[in-house]
Design a protein around this motif. Sequence first.
Motif, PDB file in Angstrom:
ATOM      1  N   ASP A  17       0.824  -1.212   0.000  1.00  0.00           N
ATOM      2  CA  ASP A  17       0.000   0.000   0.000  1.00  0.00           C
ATOM      3  C   ASP A  17       0.857   1.261   0.000  1.00  0.00           C
ATOM      4  N   MET A  20       2.126   1.700  -3.525  1.00  0.00           N
ATOM      5  CA  MET A  20       1.044   2.141  -4.401  1.00  0.00           C
ATOM      6  C   MET A  20       0.720   3.617  -4.181  1.00  0.00           C
ATOM      7  N   LYS A  24       1.013   6.517  -7.005  1.00  0.00           N
ATOM      8  CA  LYS A  24      -0.096   7.430  -7.300  1.00  0.00           C
ATOM      9  C   LYS A  24       0.344   8.882  -7.148  1.00  0.00           C
ATOM     10  N   VAL A  32      -5.977   3.730  -8.945  1.00  0.00           N
ATOM     11  CA  VAL A  32      -5.712   2.760  -7.887  1.00  0.00           C
ATOM     12  C   VAL A  32      -7.031   2.105  -7.499  1.00  0.00           C
ATOM     13  N   ARG A  34      -9.157  -0.613  -5.132  1.00  0.00           N
ATOM     14  CA  ARG A  34      -9.222  -1.400  -3.900  1.00  0.00           C
ATOM     15  C   ARG A  34      -9.908  -2.715  -4.211  1.00  0.00           C
ATOM     16  N   LEU A  86      -3.825   0.028 -10.916  1.00  0.00           N
ATOM     17  CA  LEU A  86      -2.874  -0.490  -9.947  1.00  0.00           C
ATOM     18  C   LEU A  86      -3.660  -1.037  -8.777  1.00  0.00           C
ATOM     19  N   PHE A  87      -3.349  -2.285  -8.371  1.00  0.00           N
ATOM     20  CA  PHE A  87      -4.041  -2.869  -7.221  1.00  0.00           C
ATOM     21  C   PHE A  87      -3.103  -3.774  -6.453  1.00  0.00           C
TER      22      PHE A  87
END
Length: 92
Positions: A17, A20, A24, A32, A34, A86-87
């Motif tokens: 996280d 990420m 971002k 991004v 979830r 993106l995850f």
Amino acid sequence: MAGRGFAGVGPSDAGKDRLMAEAKRCRPDLHVVRPVMPRPESAGREPCEGVSEAEGGLLVDWQSGGMCHGIPRSVERAMSEGRNLLFAGSRA
């Protein structure tokens, strides 16, 4: 051109996280995502959107810790607009 999907994969508390969030910050155009899970949002440590099994509509799904995790099909719109996704995913 359609966007692409990128997964940050690793064990819990590996810093996915954090990486990420930095990606971002550097690339505000990233979408991004979830993960969604068939459980209430308050029933776990990792951030997710809780959904019921009946809601379905997952573009990608995987099993981890005895639970189904997934990326909602709703991200297809962002990808069709050329945005990259993106995850955070699980090693399982």
